[in-house]
Design an enzyme around this catalytic site. Structure first.
Site, PDB file in Angstrom:
ATOM      1  CG  ASN A  17      -1.834   0.940   1.444  1.00 53.37           C
ATOM      2  OD1 ASN A  17      -1.811   2.138   0.459  1.00 53.37           O
ATOM      3  ND2 ASN A  17      -2.509   1.286   2.520  1.00 53.37           N
ATOM      4  CB  CYS A  43      -3.048   4.689   3.299  1.00 54.93           C
ATOM      5  SG  CYS A  43      -4.067   4.652   4.608  1.00 54.93           S
TER       6      CYS A  43
HETATM    7  C1  FMN Z   1     -12.952   0.598   6.130  1.00 57.45           C
HETATM    8  C2  FMN Z   1     -11.841   0.375   5.057  1.00 57.45           C
HETATM    9  C3  FMN Z   1     -10.539   0.282   5.356  1.00 57.45           C
HETATM   10  C4  FMN Z   1      -9.598   0.273   4.600  1.00 57.45           C
HETATM   11  N1  FMN Z   1      -8.231  -0.112   4.733  1.00 57.45           N
HETATM   12  C5  FMN Z   1      -7.454  -0.278   3.911  1.00 57.45           C
HETATM   13  C6  FMN Z   1      -5.981  -0.786   4.178  1.00 57.45           C
HETATM   14  O1  FMN Z   1      -5.664  -0.764   5.166  1.00 57.45           O
HETATM   15  N2  FMN Z   1      -5.086  -0.709   3.191  1.00 57.45           N
HETATM   16  C7  FMN Z   1      -5.403  -1.008   1.853  1.00 57.45           C
HETATM   17  O2  FMN Z   1      -4.533  -0.968   0.984  1.00 57.45           O
HETATM   18  N3  FMN Z   1      -6.640  -0.358   1.354  1.00 57.45           N
HETATM   19  C8  FMN Z   1      -7.483  -0.241   2.531  1.00 57.45           C
HETATM   20  N4  FMN Z   1      -8.858   0.112   2.242  1.00 57.45           N
HETATM   21  C9  FMN Z   1      -9.158   0.314   0.667  1.00 57.45           C
HETATM   22  C10 FMN Z   1      -9.969  -0.695   0.081  1.00 57.45           C
HETATM   23  O3  FMN Z   1      -8.901  -1.782  -0.140  1.00 57.45           O
HETATM   24  C11 FMN Z   1     -10.343  -0.482  -1.348  1.00 57.45           C
HETATM   25  O4  FMN Z   1      -9.008  -0.029  -2.071  1.00 57.45           O
HETATM   26  C12 FMN Z   1     -11.260   0.645  -1.919  1.00 57.45           C
HETATM   27  O5  FMN Z   1     -12.056   0.612  -0.531  1.00 57.45           O
HETATM   28  C13 FMN Z   1     -11.874   0.853  -2.984  1.00 57.45           C
HETATM   29  O6  FMN Z   1     -12.668  -0.214  -3.281  1.00 57.45           O
HETATM   30  P1  FMN Z   1     -14.248  -0.381  -2.825  1.00 57.45           P
HETATM   31  O7  FMN Z   1     -15.088   0.808  -3.610  1.00 57.45           O
HETATM   32  O8  FMN Z   1     -14.693  -1.613  -3.283  1.00 57.45           O
HETATM   33  O9  FMN Z   1     -14.242  -0.461  -1.503  1.00 57.45           O
HETATM   34  C14 FMN Z   1      -9.797   0.202   3.139  1.00 57.45           C
HETATM   35  C15 FMN Z   1     -10.967   0.744   2.592  1.00 57.45           C
HETATM   36  C16 FMN Z   1     -12.119   0.999   3.645  1.00 57.45           C
HETATM   37  C17 FMN Z   1     -13.600   1.208   3.023  1.00 57.45           C
END
Ligand code: FMN
Ligand code: FAD
Ligand code: FES
Lengths: 252, 313
Positions: free
Chosen positions: B134, B137
């Site tokens: 990642n 973030c």
């Molecule tokens: C509550 C939450 C926590 C997340 N934590 C991380 C994380 O720790 N590391 C990471 O690479 N992405 C994290 N993400 C991003 C997701 O992996 C993803 O890239 C992003 O939510 C877009 O996809 P989606 O629209 O299907 O949720 C997080 C997303 C959410 C909603």
């Protein structure tokens, strides 16, 4: 651990239920009874309902639960807030409801005289708890507070209208001499109860609320800090809670 | 018939490194926990892999205050990388993944290049097959985002990781950039095997209440995710896949079968599903079944055949 892949269907936690009853119970609250395959629940646990046009499910405390042959009736009481609760209000008998259940830890039930405290819609889990305590012949007393007469939801031993229920807790501790206290209410009231019962050294179970996303403990969106054995750590309200012990919560 | 037709292999043609997936559907980091948390909702045989919650060197408690703000078609989160830390992951979480035969990507994040190097080395030492880095973030004050937005520093960082980690190396990119193509090219030339995109978009949630003649304001700044970000994700995946040869995992607002098709059309080889799990915790199982059935009905023997046809369509 091959058995893990043979998913135990009894363990399934997502249900499509059918509305058996929906009715207005006060100026701004409704009661909904859902027929489903949910098999068992504990007092203090909650369900999480999928609502139209909402990314996030909405949590509601279980206010009553009754087995019906292989199925069950789950009751929730909800107060109108925004889009999701207005959507729930628009549903009719026979409509289906997609919900996750049972969620959260629920109340521990001690075999001791209990004081139950609810403020506003916080009465919901207290009614279920009261019923269960009665069933087990455990002495209990439920005091609740509402902003106005129109908002009162029935079922308490004492109802405070206007002001705050907090002002009556000392008095009821003196009168009822409980050994255990349970409370579900907005944060200010929970915090107040926590302070009061700590002074009296009473075992206290507090049911908290936090905005939830996953409702199963993975997203860490709903965490609070607890202090246990002098160590501070995060706990999720959805999975580790929503019920926490008084004296352990670090209020934000 | 089962879902054998969903099996697919992601391959970096240059290095020969590859990742075999039972299905192209992966639980996105931060929405899937560490291992078996979804077992009451999903049969894990439908899952290509889990991307673990982002792991840092030390345990983190994350941000204080409201962490979730719902918006139309999505949500804003500011969890702040709350996680158990790499040591606890290896000792407590990894054995459960292994016991249950769950394929996973270890998602890592750090503040410094050294953090990332150390984490990658631990992954290497523990024979972890796939690493998702990642670099994107938006919810922590310093660290990952800074590396992720500049091609030179990104190249430098990934080269360092590549030196210590031999497994399948995936870099997760941020959409919060003007020039996603240069970032993707930097990632590829530094030796990564795959790109996953997108992470969350920067967003601000504002709520105004008017009570007793007074306004009350609440704001939550964090990362936006969910169906509302899908067009951005499609754009980014399209840009990335046109710039590099390594496979691309699409992330961002995926919740239904047509979303998979749309991302395949712009070059995606696999999918990660995040926010959709919150409304439908069995979404990955549902998608796997729907995709597999679609393929059977329309005579696609392999996922790669389907991908090719959609891409050329
Ligand atoms: C509550 C939450 C926590 C997340 N934590 C991380 C994380 O720790 N590391 C990471 O690479 N992405 C994290 N993400 C991003 C997701 O992996 C993803 O890239 C992003 O939510 C877009 O996809 P989606 O629209 O299907 O949720 C997080 C997303 C959410 C909603
Ligand atoms: C464990 C738990 C048990 C609950 N039990 C009850 C109950 O028995 N009866 C009842 O009426 N209400 C209960 N609530 C509160 C209820 O979930 C909210 O009132 C409801 O989500 C409001 O949704 P809305 O769209 O109508 O309002 P909105 O305008 O969206 O929100 C109003 C308020 O509801 C809360 N809320 C919004 N989204 C969520 C979410 N995803 N998760 C949690 N809270 C949210 C927030 O505090 C917000 O400010 C409970 C909450 C929790 C956490
Ligand atoms: S709502 Fe996700 S951890 Fe509680």
């Amino acid at each position: 651990m091959l058995s893990f892949f043979l998913r135990n269907l009894d363990m399934k936690k997502e249900f499509i239920g059918k509305i058996e009853q929906i009715e207005k119970i006060s100026s701004d609250a409704f009661k909904m009874v859902i027929l489903s395959d949910l098999q068992s629940v504990k007092c203090g646990q909650f369900i999480s309902i999928l609502c139209e046009n909402k990314t996030l499910r909405r949590p509601f405390s279980i206010a009553d639960f009754e087995k019906e042959a292989n199925q069950s009736l789950t009751t929730i009481l909800f107060k109108i807030k925004g889009q999701a609760t207005n959507y729930l209000k628009s549903l009719k008998i026979g409509d289906s409801v997609d919900f996750l259940a049972p969620l959260g830890n629920g109340f521990e039930i001690d075999n001791k005289k209990a004081l139950l405290i609810g403020a506003g819609i916080g009465i919901a889990p207290m009614l279920f708890l009261k019923k269960e305590l009665n069933k087990r012949n455990i002495e209990n007393y439920l005091i609740t507070g509402f902003k106005s007469r129109q908002e009162v939801i029935k079922g308490s031993d004492r109802t405070i209208i206007g002001g705050t229920v907090l002002d009556y807790i000392e008095e009821e501790i003196k009168n009822q001499k409980p050994q255990t206290v349970y409370c579900c209410a907005p944060t200010v009231v929970l915090k107040g109860v926590d302070n009061i019962t700590r002074k009296h050294n009473l075992k206290t179970y507090l049911a908290l609320e936090k905005v939830m996303a996953c409702s199963i403990g993975v997203c860490r969106g709903c965490v609070i800090k607890l202090i246990k054995d002098k160590k501070i750590a995060n706990y999720s309200v959805c999975k580790d809670g929503p019920v926490f012990l008084g004296g352990e919560i670090i209020w934000e | 018939m089962g879902i054998e037709n969903l099996k697919t292999t992601l391959k970096n043609e240059k290095t020969g490194n590859s990742l075999i997936l039972k299905t192209p559907l992966i639980g996105a980091s931060g929405t899937w926990g560490y291992n078996v948390e979804y077992q009451d909702y999903v049969d894990y045989k439908y899952l290509g892999a889990i991307s673990t919650k982002g792991i840092t060197l030390e345990e983190r408690l994350g941000n204080v205050g409201e962490r979730i703000f719902e918006v139309f078609g999505g949500l804003i989160n500011r969890i702040g990388l709350e996680n158990v830390g790499i040591e606890a992951f290896i000792s407590d979480k990894l054995p459960i993944l292994k016991e249950n035969n769950i394929d996973f990507l270890l998602n890592i994040a750090g503040n410094t290049i050294e953090d990332y190097e150390k984490l990658a080395l631990i992954a290497q030492t523990n024979n972890i097959k796939a690493l998702e880095v990642n670099v994107s973030c938006p919810n922590v004050k310093k660290g990952c985002l800074e590396f992720g937005l500049n091609p030179e520093s990104l190249y430098f960082l990934i080269s360092k990781i590549r030196k210590v980690y031999e497994g399948f190396l995936i870099i997760k990119l941020s959409p919060n950039t003007q020039d996603i193509k240069s970032l993707a090219t930097a990632v590829e030339s530094a030796g990564a095997d795959c790109i996953s995109a997108i992470n969350t978009l920067r967003g601000l949630g504002v709520k105004i209440d008017y009570i007793n003649n007074k306004f009350y304001k609440k704001t939550v700044q964090g990362g936006l995710s969910g169906t509302c970000i899908k067009p951005v994700a499609l754009y980014m995946v399209n840009q990335i896949s046109s710039a590099v040869k390594i496979p691309v995992m699409a992330i961002g607002g995926i919740s239904k079968l047509s979303d998979l098709f749309e991302f395949m059309a712009v070059g995606a080889s696999a999918f990660q599903i995040g926010t959709a799990n919150f409304s439908n915790p069995s979404v990955i199982e549902d998608l796997a079944i729907e995709l597999s059935e679609f393929m059977q009905k329309n005579n696609y023997k392999t996922f790669d055949d389907l991908k090719k046809d959609i891409k050329n369509g």
